[in-house]
Design an enzyme around this catalytic site. Structure first.
Site, PDB file in Angstrom:
ATOM      1  N   ASP A   1       0.832  -1.214   0.000  1.00  0.00           N
ATOM      2  CA  ASP A   1       0.000   0.000   0.000  1.00  0.00           C
ATOM      3  C   ASP A   1       0.868   1.265   0.000  1.00  0.00           C
ATOM      4  O   ASP A   1       1.969   1.272   0.545  1.00  0.00           O
ATOM      5  CB  ASP A   1      -0.925  -0.026   1.231  1.00  0.00           C
ATOM      6  CG  ASP A   1      -2.075   0.955   1.102  1.00  0.00           C
ATOM      7  OD1 ASP A   1      -2.398   1.346  -0.037  1.00  0.00           O
ATOM      8  OD2 ASP A   1      -2.644   1.325   2.140  1.00  0.00           O
TER       9      ASP A   1
ATOM     10  N   HIS B   1       2.059   3.489  -9.005  1.00  0.00           N
ATOM     11  CA  HIS B   1       1.825   2.064  -9.275  1.00  0.00           C
ATOM     12  C   HIS B   1       2.976   1.480 -10.101  1.00  0.00           C
ATOM     13  O   HIS B   1       3.441   0.379  -9.850  1.00  0.00           O
ATOM     14  CB  HIS B   1       0.498   1.862 -10.009  1.00  0.00           C
ATOM     15  CG  HIS B   1      -0.692   2.254  -9.195  1.00  0.00           C
ATOM     16  ND1 HIS B   1      -0.853   1.841  -7.888  1.00  0.00           N
ATOM     17  CD2 HIS B   1      -1.771   3.029  -9.472  1.00  0.00           C
ATOM     18  CE1 HIS B   1      -1.980   2.351  -7.408  1.00  0.00           C
ATOM     19  NE2 HIS B   1      -2.548   3.069  -8.347  1.00  0.00           N
TER      20      HIS B   1
ATOM     21  N   SER C   1      -7.551  -5.439  -5.152  1.00  0.00           N
ATOM     22  CA  SER C   1      -8.631  -6.018  -4.344  1.00  0.00           C
ATOM     23  C   SER C   1      -9.969  -5.907  -5.077  1.00  0.00           C
ATOM     24  O   SER C   1     -10.113  -5.114  -6.021  1.00  0.00           O
ATOM     25  CB  SER C   1      -8.724  -5.297  -2.994  1.00  0.00           C
ATOM     26  OG  SER C   1      -9.377  -4.043  -3.139  1.00  0.00           O
TER      27      SER C   1
ATOM     28  N   LEU D   1      10.823 -20.429  -4.772  1.00  0.00           N
ATOM     29  CA  LEU D   1       9.830 -19.514  -4.181  1.00  0.00           C
ATOM     30  C   LEU D   1       8.505 -19.575  -4.933  1.00  0.00           C
ATOM     31  O   LEU D   1       8.472 -19.521  -6.162  1.00  0.00           O
ATOM     32  CB  LEU D   1      10.356 -18.071  -4.241  1.00  0.00           C
ATOM     33  CG  LEU D   1       9.364 -16.988  -3.801  1.00  0.00           C
ATOM     34  CD1 LEU D   1       9.188 -16.993  -2.289  1.00  0.00           C
ATOM     35  CD2 LEU D   1       9.815 -15.607  -4.266  1.00  0.00           C
TER      36      LEU D   1
HETATM   37  C1  IPE Z   1      -5.347  -2.671  -0.113  1.00  0.00           C
HETATM   38  O1  IPE Z   1      -5.046  -1.336  -0.304  1.00  0.00           O
HETATM   39  C2  IPE Z   1      -5.363  -3.386  -1.431  1.00  0.00           C
HETATM   40  C3  IPE Z   1      -4.077  -3.543  -2.080  1.00  0.00           C
HETATM   41  C4  IPE Z   1      -2.908  -3.167  -1.625  1.00  0.00           C
HETATM   42  C5  IPE Z   1      -4.129  -4.197  -3.355  1.00  0.00           C
HETATM   43  P1  IPE Z   1      -6.177  -0.227  -0.412  1.00  0.00           P
HETATM   44  O2  IPE Z   1      -5.483   1.074  -0.567  1.00  0.00           O
HETATM   45  O3  IPE Z   1      -7.159  -0.590  -1.458  1.00  0.00           O
HETATM   46  O4  IPE Z   1      -6.902  -0.337   1.016  1.00  0.00           O
HETATM   47  P2  IPE Z   1      -7.821   0.695   1.769  1.00  0.00           P
HETATM   48  O5  IPE Z   1      -8.857   1.171   0.790  1.00  0.00           O
HETATM   49  O6  IPE Z   1      -6.940   1.813   2.227  1.00  0.00           O
HETATM   50  O7  IPE Z   1      -8.374  -0.074   2.920  1.00  0.00           O
HETATM   51  C1  IPE Z   2      -1.677   0.250  -3.268  1.00  0.00           C
HETATM   52  O1  IPE Z   2      -1.452   1.613  -3.324  1.00  0.00           O
HETATM   53  C2  IPE Z   2      -1.895  -0.349  -4.626  1.00  0.00           C
HETATM   54  C3  IPE Z   2      -3.286  -0.749  -4.888  1.00  0.00           C
HETATM   55  C4  IPE Z   2      -4.264  -0.685  -4.050  1.00  0.00           C
HETATM   56  C5  IPE Z   2      -3.547  -1.283  -6.196  1.00  0.00           C
HETATM   57  P1  IPE Z   2      -2.638   2.658  -3.319  1.00  0.00           P
HETATM   58  O2  IPE Z   2      -3.035   2.945  -4.719  1.00  0.00           O
HETATM   59  O3  IPE Z   2      -3.732   2.213  -2.436  1.00  0.00           O
HETATM   60  O4  IPE Z   2      -1.910   3.920  -2.725  1.00  0.00           O
HETATM   61  P2  IPE Z   2      -2.485   4.916  -1.632  1.00  0.00           P
HETATM   62  O5  IPE Z   2      -2.881   4.092  -0.449  1.00  0.00           O
HETATM   63  O6  IPE Z   2      -3.636   5.615  -2.248  1.00  0.00           O
HETATM   64  O7  IPE Z   2      -1.335   5.811  -1.329  1.00  0.00           O
HETATM   65 MG    MG Z   3      -4.101   2.438  -0.462  1.00  0.00          MG
END
Ligand code: IPE
Ligand code: IPE
Ligand code: MG
Length: 253
Positions: free
Chosen positions: A33, A50, A78, A144
């Site tokens: 995240d 990303h 997700s 792995l």
């Molecule tokens: C969780 O991150 C999903 C992934 C890292 C793929 P999110 O950024 O979607 O989670 P929330 O919305 O903060 O809970």
């Molecule tokens: C996690 O990073 C990647 C995915 C959920 C696909 P985010 O896109 O949620 O990044 P933040 O949390 O908004 O910084």
């Molecule tokens: Mg996020």
């Protein structure tokens, strides 16, 4: 931000790299995240984060191979992430193909086996085919196991498992008397996998966001404020060090 990051051709020798194999978690799950914030902090569009996140994936897979981790499960997209703007969703769902086009040969050379969990069938063709191709090409590898959680949601997984299980009960393939936790877990996407020993979440949030709710029942959690694109080998080793200090009791004394 370049995609051409050297993967396994590093010059570090085993001796120069500080690690011990004692009590290394067999299965590490990571909620990757913080990509969006990483980009925003630099005044760039979220998708740049990303893309940069892929280089962290490369680094961490490399160090996981080196540390002889058995399973690395990476939360990439997700079931809730569909709520994001179409352009961002589209960009994220093109990344597996981009990643695998560049790194699949390296992964094969390093005996990595690719697996996927999540509702893969309902992903765009380019995502599904790239992932399926990687799974097929690495099927016989026994190093792995890198599990990509794509279009993954734990409640959806549990509900589906329950439906399949009830169908088996109705068809007399399973009797309720013999149903136990082990049998139930065979209906999950993670059937046959060990449960994570360690969960890492980057990006500062302290929640599961619908990740592996069943499988994380006795997992050790480790959180860091570091945003995923900045997550490094040093951070990863720090998590492993802390894991080694933990005493897992599973309800005992
Ligand atoms: C969780 O991150 C999903 C992934 C890292 C793929 P999110 O950024 O979607 O989670 P929330 O919305 O903060 O809970
Ligand atoms: C996690 O990073 C990647 C995915 C959920 C696909 P985010 O896109 O949620 O990044 P933040 O949390 O908004 O910084
Ligand atoms: Mg996020």
């Amino acid at each position: 931000m370049s995609m051409k990051i050297p993967f396994f051709n590093n010059k570090q020798t085993k001796e120069s790299f500080h690690y011990t194999e004692d009590n290394t978690p067999d299965h590490i799950a990571i909620i990757m995240d913080g990509n969006g914030r990483w980009a925003r902090n630099r005044g760039m569009p979220r998708v740049v984060g990303h893309k940069e996140g892929l280089s962290a994936v490369v680094k961490i897979v490399k160090v996981a191979v080196k540390c002889k981790v058995k399973v690395l499960t990476l939360y990439a997209f997700s079931t809730e992430n569909w709520k994001r703007p179409n352009a961002e969703v589209d960009f994220i769902l093109r990344l597996p193909k981009e990643f695998l086009t560049i790194y699949l040969p390296d992964l094969i050379a390093n005996n990595v086996r690719i697996e996927a969990i999540g509702d893969i069938e309902n992903l765009p063709t380019y995502t599904r085919e790239a992932v399926q191709h990687a799974i097929d090409r690495t099927r016989d590898n026994d190093g792995l196991q890198m599990t990509i959680a794509l279009n993954y949601g734990s409640r959806h997984e549990i509900l589906n498992a329950m439906k399949k299980m009830i169908a088996d009960v109705n068809e007399a393939k399973l009797s309720l008397d013999e149903l136990d936790e082990q049998r139930f877990s065979r209906y999950l996407h993670t059937a046959g996998m060990t449960e994570p020993d360690l969960l890492i979440r980057t990006g500062g949030e302290k929640r599961l966001s619908n990740f592996l709710l069943w499988q994380l029942a006795y997992t050790e959690f480790w959180f860091t404020d570091v945003l995923w694109p900045d997550f490094s080998e040093k951070e990863f080793m720090h998590a492993l060090e802390e894991y080694r200090q933990r005493k897992r009791r599973y309800g005992g004394i």
